[in-house]
Design a protein around this motif. Sequence first.
Motif, PDB file in Angstrom:
ATOM      1  N   ASP A   1      -3.413 -13.567  -1.430  1.00 30.69           N
ATOM      2  CA  ASP A   1      -2.776 -12.440  -1.855  1.00 30.69           C
ATOM      3  C   ASP A   1      -3.489 -11.331  -2.079  1.00 30.69           C
ATOM      4  O   ASP A   1      -3.534 -10.964  -3.241  1.00 30.69           O
TER       5      ASP A   1
ATOM      6  N   GLN B   1      -3.656  -8.248  -1.831  1.00 33.40           N
ATOM      7  CA  GLN B   1      -3.099  -7.005  -2.027  1.00 33.40           C
ATOM      8  C   GLN B   1      -2.296  -6.835  -3.716  1.00 33.40           C
ATOM      9  O   GLN B   1      -2.155  -5.866  -4.091  1.00 33.40           O
TER      10      GLN B   1
ATOM     11  N   GLU C   1      -7.699  -6.069   3.305  1.00 27.54           N
ATOM     12  CA  GLU C   1      -6.391  -6.741   2.563  1.00 27.54           C
ATOM     13  C   GLU C   1      -6.402  -6.162   1.141  1.00 27.54           C
ATOM     14  O   GLU C   1      -5.529  -6.200   0.354  1.00 27.54           O
TER      15      GLU C   1
ATOM     16  N   ALA D   1      -5.702  -3.349  -0.560  1.00 27.91           N
ATOM     17  CA  ALA D   1      -4.876  -1.884  -0.594  1.00 27.91           C
ATOM     18  C   ALA D   1      -4.853  -1.499  -1.815  1.00 27.91           C
ATOM     19  O   ALA D   1      -4.642  -0.374  -1.938  1.00 27.91           O
ATOM     20  N   ARG D   2      -4.561  -2.288  -3.063  1.00 26.33           N
ATOM     21  CA  ARG D   2      -4.139  -1.798  -4.210  1.00 26.33           C
ATOM     22  C   ARG D   2      -5.544  -1.807  -5.029  1.00 26.33           C
ATOM     23  O   ARG D   2      -5.611  -1.294  -6.064  1.00 26.33           O
TER      24      ARG D   2
END
Length: 84
Positions: free
Chosen positions: A32, A34, A64, A66-67
């Motif tokens: 995960d 993100q 992946e 993105a943040r």
Amino acid sequence: MAIHVNDPAIAGLGLTSSVVRRSTPGAVPTQDLQAIQVPVLVDHHARDGCRHCQASDTPAILRELARAPVKKLMVVHGVANPHR
């Protein structure tokens, strides 16, 4: 840890020779990513000999993240033989 722990003491994340082949259980691109909200440096050797750690697959990690406020890929070419 960077996925599950939101601690201001964690200033960034460094990934080296990461397992990037998606068919390998636990591969980094299947995590995960993100959820990571700190800067990330992905460091990899251009000619990594491991079939699970091919440098050509590292862009999947960056896509992946993105943040992550900053994400960079550093690909190393060449190396001295440490056994000489």
